[in-house]
Design an enzyme around this catalytic site. Structure first.
Site, PDB file in Angstrom:
ATOM      1  N   THR A 169      49.246  42.173  46.414  1.00  0.00           N
ATOM      2  CA  THR A 169      49.575  40.747  46.455  1.00  0.00           C
ATOM      3  C   THR A 169      51.035  40.518  46.851  1.00  0.00           C
ATOM      4  OG1 THR A 169      49.967  38.888  44.952  1.00  0.00           O
ATOM      5  CG2 THR A 169      49.885  41.015  43.943  1.00  0.00           C
ATOM      6  N   ASP A 170      51.323  39.316  47.346  1.00  0.00           N
ATOM      7  CA  ASP A 170      52.716  38.963  47.640  1.00  0.00           C
ATOM      8  C   ASP A 170      53.508  38.687  46.363  1.00  0.00           C
ATOM      9  OD1 ASP A 170      51.501  36.537  46.977  1.00  0.00           O
ATOM     10  OD2 ASP A 170      52.220  35.435  48.731  1.00  0.00           O
ATOM     11  N   GLU A 171      52.799  38.572  45.231  1.00  0.00           N
ATOM     12  CA  GLU A 171      53.491  38.218  43.981  1.00  0.00           C
ATOM     13  C   GLU A 171      54.428  39.328  43.509  1.00  0.00           C
ATOM     14  OE1 GLU A 171      51.134  36.155  41.062  1.00  0.00           O
ATOM     15  OE2 GLU A 171      49.680  35.530  42.567  1.00  0.00           O
ATOM     16  N   TYR A 220      50.755  40.175  35.412  1.00  0.00           N
ATOM     17  CA  TYR A 220      49.869  40.502  36.535  1.00  0.00           C
ATOM     18  C   TYR A 220      50.659  41.131  37.675  1.00  0.00           C
ATOM     19  CZ  TYR A 220      47.396  39.694  40.958  1.00  0.00           C
ATOM     20  OH  TYR A 220      46.848  39.853  42.205  1.00  0.00           O
ATOM     21  N   LYS A 268      50.548  44.922  39.316  1.00  0.00           N
ATOM     22  CA  LYS A 268      50.249  45.195  40.726  1.00  0.00           C
ATOM     23  C   LYS A 268      51.424  45.947  41.370  1.00  0.00           C
ATOM     24  CE  LYS A 268      47.089  44.209  42.861  1.00  0.00           C
ATOM     25  NZ  LYS A 268      45.770  44.870  43.064  1.00  0.00           N
TER      26      LYS A 268
HETATM   27  N1  LIG Z   1      42.835  36.290  44.914  1.00  0.00           N
HETATM   28  C1  LIG Z   1      43.939  36.330  45.626  1.00  0.00           C
HETATM   29  O1  LIG Z   1      44.404  35.300  46.093  1.00  0.00           O
HETATM   30  C2  LIG Z   1      44.604  37.655  45.927  1.00  0.00           C
HETATM   31  C3  LIG Z   1      45.683  37.680  46.826  1.00  0.00           C
HETATM   32  C4  LIG Z   1      46.254  38.915  47.146  1.00  0.00           C
HETATM   33  C5  LIG Z   1      45.777  40.063  46.592  1.00  0.00           C
HETATM   34  N2  LIG Z   1      44.749  40.019  45.703  1.00  0.00           N
HETATM   35  C6  LIG Z   1      44.239  41.305  45.162  1.00  0.00           C
HETATM   36  O2  LIG Z   1      42.936  41.481  45.710  1.00  0.00           O
HETATM   37  C7  LIG Z   1      42.109  42.177  44.776  1.00  0.00           C
HETATM   38  C8  LIG Z   1      40.853  41.368  44.523  1.00  0.00           C
HETATM   39  O3  LIG Z   1      41.199  40.083  44.026  1.00  0.00           O
HETATM   40  P1  LIG Z   1      40.081  38.997  43.667  1.00  0.00           P
HETATM   41  O4  LIG Z   1      40.725  37.673  43.678  1.00  0.00           O
HETATM   42  O5  LIG Z   1      38.890  39.268  44.480  1.00  0.00           O
HETATM   43  O6  LIG Z   1      39.790  39.399  42.159  1.00  0.00           O
HETATM   44  P2  LIG Z   1      38.528  39.077  41.237  1.00  0.00           P
HETATM   45  O7  LIG Z   1      39.080  38.927  39.869  1.00  0.00           O
HETATM   46  O8  LIG Z   1      37.709  37.982  41.826  1.00  0.00           O
HETATM   47  O9  LIG Z   1      37.632  40.396  41.317  1.00  0.00           O
HETATM   48  C9  LIG Z   1      38.001  41.608  40.713  1.00  0.00           C
HETATM   49  C10 LIG Z   1      36.784  42.507  40.688  1.00  0.00           C
HETATM   50  O10 LIG Z   1      37.179  43.766  40.109  1.00  0.00           O
HETATM   51  C11 LIG Z   1      36.216  44.143  39.147  1.00  0.00           C
HETATM   52  N3  LIG Z   1      36.887  44.970  38.120  1.00  0.00           N
HETATM   53  C12 LIG Z   1      37.829  44.560  37.236  1.00  0.00           C
HETATM   54  N4  LIG Z   1      38.166  45.576  36.430  1.00  0.00           N
HETATM   55  C13 LIG Z   1      37.453  46.650  36.837  1.00  0.00           C
HETATM   56  C14 LIG Z   1      37.371  48.000  36.404  1.00  0.00           C
HETATM   57  N5  LIG Z   1      38.100  48.443  35.372  1.00  0.00           N
HETATM   58  N6  LIG Z   1      36.524  48.845  37.049  1.00  0.00           N
HETATM   59  C15 LIG Z   1      35.754  48.400  38.098  1.00  0.00           C
HETATM   60  N7  LIG Z   1      35.783  47.129  38.521  1.00  0.00           N
HETATM   61  C16 LIG Z   1      36.616  46.260  37.914  1.00  0.00           C
HETATM   62  C17 LIG Z   1      35.681  42.832  38.579  1.00  0.00           C
HETATM   63  O11 LIG Z   1      34.405  43.006  37.965  1.00  0.00           O
HETATM   64  C18 LIG Z   1      35.636  41.965  39.836  1.00  0.00           C
HETATM   65  O12 LIG Z   1      34.405  42.119  40.515  1.00  0.00           O
HETATM   66  C19 LIG Z   1      42.969  42.379  43.527  1.00  0.00           C
HETATM   67  O13 LIG Z   1      43.474  43.683  43.574  1.00  0.00           O
HETATM   68  C20 LIG Z   1      44.082  41.344  43.661  1.00  0.00           C
HETATM   69  O14 LIG Z   1      45.240  41.789  43.035  1.00  0.00           O
HETATM   70  C21 LIG Z   1      44.152  38.836  45.356  1.00  0.00           C
END
Ligand SMILES: NC(=O)c1ccc[n+]([C@@H]2O[C@H](COP(=O)([O-])OP(=O)(O)OC[C@H]3O[C@@H](n4cnc5c(N)ncnc54)[C@H](O)[C@@H]3O)[C@@H](O)[C@H]2O)c1
Length: 361
Positions: free
Chosen positions: A136-138, A163, A167
């Site tokens: 993430t950019d955070e 969070y 990350k």
């Molecule tokens: N949502 C955003 O805007 C955003 C932006 C940049 C980066 N990200 C990164 O992208 C990735 C996905 O984000 P998202 O928004 O889809 O998240 P999300 O919370 O919608 O999904 C996370 C998934 O990971 C699974 N999970 C959690 N803990 C687990 C574990 N211990 N073992 C196996 N599976 C597990 C959950 O069941 C879920 O399906 C993350 O790494 C997040 O940091 C998200």
């Protein structure tokens, strides 16, 4: 046939990525989706692909070393795309430990398992194997309101929330594996995503859901915190392009050049819903800016995030394709056309889907 191991593929971005990859590569690839199905994991997001012969779902925790090693032993994994994480800042403020567990230790488990499976006796790695860590950019902290200030790949890490700290730690671990072992990996740091299948605790689906129900729309602080929004399919495409065309060991920032204040987003949602709903729809009567309710600010709330995606554009040719005006309309229409999905998520029924689909397999 190339085999992908996708972690967290039942979540918001992971499921959009899997759907995108099958649309693009169809039967040329195989995907194994490993997800433990926390509250954020929803297999209904993968209905369109679940019956494919080249798709497998495995319910496992990325922190479970034996389970993850077994997947690598039983399958010749070519690519790992690591999404699995705890992802909601507000939850991290209430319960930081689970973020350290999943995001830091889980990433360490994934790195170790891939290293074990891919390392050759001389310490080099099998040809063509690649690990992509989705971040993430955070991790870069917060920018002030200077419109010329951006996050670059060289911007020092300065995470503020539990969070983003977790990350940042996981990114550092991936960097350490690349530096120490020449482990074949990339990191992508992306801005805020929006689109279909997002859990309605996050700003856009939460406000769509509340507005349709005539409920208050909570806005933190003065509502002027700025986020850089990217349509989720553009993120999926960027991840694929980084694995196809990126230089190994590099970090790529992924962003939409789409900065918006939170309050602007909330007003756009109300306006777009008004446009989309028929006058006879009873949900339209409730829609007004009066639903907006300013609440006390989130603790440690970062003011502004803005990504400079110059490197990924110059080196790989990736650019966001979906502009915000179009993407937000598409997104709102998707939630309006998928009220059953939203009902299952808000009622908790989606958690029964696993039993229904997988109990006999
Ligand atoms: N949502 C955003 O805007 C955003 C932006 C940049 C980066 N990200 C990164 O992208 C990735 C996905 O984000 P998202 O928004 O889809 O998240 P999300 O919370 O919608 O999904 C996370 C998934 O990971 C699974 N999970 C959690 N803990 C687990 C574990 N211990 N073992 C196996 N599976 C597990 C959950 O069941 C879920 O399906 C993350 O790494 C997040 O940091 C998200």
């Amino acid at each position: 046939m190339r085999t992908y191991l996708v972690t967290g593929g039942a979540g918001f971005i992971g499921s959009n990525y899997i759907n995108y990859m099958f649309k693009k590569y169809d039967n040329e690839i195989r995907i194994i989706n490993v997800d433990v199905l926390t509250y954020a994991g929803n297999l209904e997001n993968l209905r369109d692909v679940e019956d494919r012969d080249n798709y497998t779902f495995i319910r496992a925790d990325i922190c479970d070393r034996d389970a993850i090693n077994k997947i690598f032993e039983e399958n010749d994994i070519d690519r790992v795309v690591h999404f699995a994480a705890e992802s909601h800042v507000d939850r991290s403020i209430v319960n930081p430990e689970v973020f350290v567990q999943t995001n830091v230790l889980g990433t360490a488990t994934m790195l170790n398992a891939a290293k074990k499976a891919w390392e050759l006796p001389d310490g080099s790695f099998k040809e063509g194997k690649k690990f992509l860590h989705v971040s993430t950019d955070e991790v870069y902290g917060s920018l002030d309101d200077d419109p010329n200030a951006y996050f670059y790949e060289t911007t020092p890490y300065a995470p503020h929330s539990p969070y983003s700290a977790s990350k940042a730690s996981s990114d550092m671990l991936v960097k350490a594996y690349m530096d120490t072992y020449k482990f074949p990996a990339n990191i992508t740091n992306c801005s805020n995503n929006y689109g279909p299948y997002q859990f309605p605790e996050k700003l856009i689906p939460l406000h769509i859901h509340n507005a349709l129900a005539g409920k208050e729309l909570p806005v933190y602080g003065d509502g002027k915190n700025v986020r850089d929004w990217l349509y989720v399919e553009d993120h999926a495409k960027a991840i694929d392009m980084v694995q196809e065309k990126g230089r190994l060991f590099e970090t790529y920032n992924v962003g939409g050049h789409n900065e918006k204040q939170n309050i602007e987003i909330v007003k756009i949602i109300i306006d777009t819903l008004k446009e989309e709903l028929d006058d006879s729809d009873p949900r339209k009567a409730n829609l007004s800016y009066d639903l907006i309710k300013y609440i006390s600010d989130r603790k440690g709330h970062d003011r502004r995030y803005a990504i400079a995606p110059d490197k990924i554009k110059a080196e790989i040719g990736w650019e966001p394709e979906t502009m915000f005006a179009e993407g937000i309309k598409k997104t709102i229409k998707w939630y309006l056309n998928n009220t059953e999905w939203m009902e299952h998520v808000t009622s908790g029924d989606y958690e029964k889907y696993y039993e229904k689909m997988y109990s006999n397999r």
